[in-house]
Design an enzyme around this catalytic site. Sequence first.
Site, PDB file in Angstrom:
ATOM      1  N   LYS A  80       0.842  -1.216   0.000  1.00  0.00           N
ATOM      2  CA  LYS A  80       0.000   0.000   0.000  1.00  0.00           C
ATOM      3  C   LYS A  80       0.872   1.259   0.000  1.00  0.00           C
ATOM      4  CE  LYS A  80      -2.110  -1.021   3.887  1.00  0.00           C
ATOM      5  NZ  LYS A  80      -1.368  -2.261   4.245  1.00  0.00           N
ATOM      6  N   ARG A 102      -9.913   0.349   8.913  1.00  0.00           N
ATOM      7  CA  ARG A 102      -9.456  -0.998   9.259  1.00  0.00           C
ATOM      8  C   ARG A 102     -10.503  -1.778  10.027  1.00  0.00           C
ATOM      9  NH1 ARG A 102      -3.453   0.430   8.901  1.00  0.00           N
ATOM     10  NH2 ARG A 102      -2.561  -1.607   9.154  1.00  0.00           N
ATOM     11  N   ARG A 152      11.855  -6.626   5.787  1.00  0.00           N
ATOM     12  CA  ARG A 152      11.894  -5.195   5.450  1.00  0.00           C
ATOM     13  C   ARG A 152      12.871  -4.453   6.372  1.00  0.00           C
ATOM     14  NH1 ARG A 152       6.371  -1.907   5.391  1.00  0.00           N
ATOM     15  NH2 ARG A 152       6.202  -2.828   7.467  1.00  0.00           N
ATOM     16  N   ARG A 164      11.467  -2.106  11.597  1.00  0.00           N
ATOM     17  CA  ARG A 164      10.345  -1.506  12.320  1.00  0.00           C
ATOM     18  C   ARG A 164       9.988  -2.374  13.518  1.00  0.00           C
ATOM     19  NH1 ARG A 164       5.479   0.226   8.217  1.00  0.00           N
ATOM     20  NH2 ARG A 164       4.222  -0.928   9.715  1.00  0.00           N
ATOM     21  N   ARG A 215      -0.446  -8.892  13.481  1.00  0.00           N
ATOM     22  CA  ARG A 215      -1.030  -7.919  12.537  1.00  0.00           C
ATOM     23  C   ARG A 215      -1.868  -8.635  11.480  1.00  0.00           C
ATOM     24  NH1 ARG A 215       4.294  -5.161  10.618  1.00  0.00           N
ATOM     25  NH2 ARG A 215       2.997  -3.968   9.184  1.00  0.00           N
TER      26      ARG A 215
HETATM   27  P1  AP5 Z   1       4.842  -1.639   1.849  1.00  0.00           P
HETATM   28  O1  AP5 Z   1       4.584  -0.827   0.621  1.00  0.00           O
HETATM   29  O2  AP5 Z   1       5.559  -0.975   2.992  1.00  0.00           O
HETATM   30  O3  AP5 Z   1       3.485  -2.326   2.323  1.00  0.00           O
HETATM   31  P2  AP5 Z   1       2.306  -1.762   3.190  1.00  0.00           P
HETATM   32  O4  AP5 Z   1       1.063  -2.438   2.703  1.00  0.00           O
HETATM   33  O5  AP5 Z   1       2.304  -0.250   3.190  1.00  0.00           O
HETATM   34  O6  AP5 Z   1       2.757  -2.355   4.588  1.00  0.00           O
HETATM   35  P3  AP5 Z   1       2.754  -1.731   6.026  1.00  0.00           P
HETATM   36  O7  AP5 Z   1       3.515  -2.701   6.883  1.00  0.00           O
HETATM   37  O8  AP5 Z   1       3.243  -0.324   6.061  1.00  0.00           O
HETATM   38  O9  AP5 Z   1       1.222  -1.761   6.289  1.00  0.00           O
HETATM   39  P4  AP5 Z   1       0.450  -1.863   7.612  1.00  0.00           P
HETATM   40  O10 AP5 Z   1      -0.920  -1.697   7.113  1.00  0.00           O
HETATM   41  O11 AP5 Z   1       0.676  -3.021   8.485  1.00  0.00           O
HETATM   42  O12 AP5 Z   1       1.138  -0.730   8.465  1.00  0.00           O
HETATM   43  P5  AP5 Z   1       0.708   0.750   8.791  1.00  0.00           P
HETATM   44  O13 AP5 Z   1       1.957   1.538   8.761  1.00  0.00           O
HETATM   45  O14 AP5 Z   1      -0.461   1.204   7.990  1.00  0.00           O
HETATM   46  O15 AP5 Z   1       5.638  -2.951   1.400  1.00  0.00           O
HETATM   47  C1  AP5 Z   1       6.074  -3.886   2.379  1.00  0.00           C
HETATM   48  C2  AP5 Z   1       7.421  -4.515   1.941  1.00  0.00           C
HETATM   49  O16 AP5 Z   1       7.208  -5.277   0.742  1.00  0.00           O
HETATM   50  C3  AP5 Z   1       8.501  -3.478   1.590  1.00  0.00           C
HETATM   51  O17 AP5 Z   1       9.745  -3.990   1.987  1.00  0.00           O
HETATM   52  C4  AP5 Z   1       8.418  -3.356   0.064  1.00  0.00           C
HETATM   53  O18 AP5 Z   1       9.657  -2.992  -0.496  1.00  0.00           O
HETATM   54  C5  AP5 Z   1       7.991  -4.762  -0.337  1.00  0.00           C
HETATM   55  N1  AP5 Z   1       7.120  -4.802  -1.524  1.00  0.00           N
HETATM   56  C6  AP5 Z   1       6.114  -3.941  -1.845  1.00  0.00           C
HETATM   57  N2  AP5 Z   1       5.502  -4.332  -2.983  1.00  0.00           N
HETATM   58  C7  AP5 Z   1       6.129  -5.482  -3.382  1.00  0.00           C
HETATM   59  C8  AP5 Z   1       5.939  -6.385  -4.476  1.00  0.00           C
HETATM   60  N3  AP5 Z   1       4.998  -6.180  -5.408  1.00  0.00           N
HETATM   61  N4  AP5 Z   1       6.755  -7.466  -4.551  1.00  0.00           N
HETATM   62  C9  AP5 Z   1       7.736  -7.693  -3.609  1.00  0.00           C
HETATM   63  N5  AP5 Z   1       7.966  -6.871  -2.543  1.00  0.00           N
HETATM   64  C10 AP5 Z   1       7.163  -5.780  -2.431  1.00  0.00           C
HETATM   65  O19 AP5 Z   1       0.168   0.587  10.284  1.00  0.00           O
HETATM   66  C11 AP5 Z   1       1.047   0.268  11.358  1.00  0.00           C
HETATM   67  C12 AP5 Z   1       0.275   0.212  12.668  1.00  0.00           C
HETATM   68  O20 AP5 Z   1      -0.349   1.507  12.928  1.00  0.00           O
HETATM   69  C13 AP5 Z   1      -0.903  -0.776  12.724  1.00  0.00           C
HETATM   70  O21 AP5 Z   1      -0.482  -2.083  13.032  1.00  0.00           O
HETATM   71  C14 AP5 Z   1      -1.755  -0.135  13.851  1.00  0.00           C
HETATM   72  O22 AP5 Z   1      -1.200  -0.376  15.123  1.00  0.00           O
HETATM   73  C15 AP5 Z   1      -1.620   1.351  13.551  1.00  0.00           C
HETATM   74  N6  AP5 Z   1      -2.665   1.822  12.639  1.00  0.00           N
HETATM   75  C16 AP5 Z   1      -2.500   2.289  11.368  1.00  0.00           C
HETATM   76  N7  AP5 Z   1      -3.685   2.615  10.811  1.00  0.00           N
HETATM   77  C17 AP5 Z   1      -4.630   2.349  11.757  1.00  0.00           C
HETATM   78  C18 AP5 Z   1      -6.050   2.440  11.774  1.00  0.00           C
HETATM   79  N8  AP5 Z   1      -6.750   2.875  10.697  1.00  0.00           N
HETATM   80  N9  AP5 Z   1      -6.703   2.070  12.902  1.00  0.00           N
HETATM   81  C19 AP5 Z   1      -6.029   1.641  13.980  1.00  0.00           C
HETATM   82  N10 AP5 Z   1      -4.690   1.508  14.032  1.00  0.00           N
HETATM   83  C20 AP5 Z   1      -3.992   1.853  12.917  1.00  0.00           C
END
Ligand code: AP5
Length: 217
Positions: A16, A92, A126, A159, A170
Amino acid sequence: MAQPQILILGPPGAGKGTQSSNIAGEFGVEHVTTGDALRANKDMDISDMDTEYDTPRAYMEAGDLVPDEVVNAIVDEALTTANGFVLDGYPRNIEQVEELEAMTDLDVILSLSVGREELIGRLTGRRVCEGCGANYHVEFDQPAKEGVCDECDADLVQRDDDSREAVENRLDVFEDTTVPAIDHYRDNDVFVEINGEQQPDSVWADIKGAIRRTIDG
Ligand code: AP5
């Protein structure tokens, strides 16, 4: 024409963040991400909100959701000032879906699908730059010098929520709580499922085509 309002959904590690950067660059919209906003405010005092913990940090490090009240306020403020957006990390759960529906309309809803084993490999491998936030991977996307960012020379770190234990949690939270929220959108005319297991460039080509088709309509 007003700038497009785009929602990107998918499990942790689906890409994402990676694809939201492409969307923001191509379509001139703001990348609104709850994950980055919360990481920048991990130690914010939320004790007046009647929550289990006093800061977002404890929820995030365990891989649990931060309370809705905190996240809703972040998104509401960001969307009010944005001229077009790609919203990443929200909603979410069903309660957040209802909040978002009251805040704004959506022009395109993208849902990235990736299997659990692939997600575990992506997340536990990552590494993130402490300086500029650039993403790397210990196997698939290595920097020129181990542990050092190619862009700004700062250290690469894991991270807190990319440990195996937190990743498993997660993904469980995603299955239990976020999948029903995504299912809510499936019948929407502007919902598009994208195969997120392809190479990043192929995922991006599918996303760009889907957005163009939907907004040109
Ligand atoms: P990346 O692009 O970073 O993936 P992502 O989907 O953004 O993953 P995140 O880990 O950031 O998502 P998340 O939803 O868990 O975390 P968030 O920060 O929102 O890609 C991941 C890896 O794969 C990278 O190394 C990349 O290079 C690689 N990659 C990408 N595309 C690829 C491909 N096609 N092929 C191969 N490799 C690839 O949330 C973190 C925390 O915040 C949550 O756990 C929660 O505690 C809190 N939080 C956030 N939003 C909310 C909410 N709405 N409500 C409550 N708590 C929340």
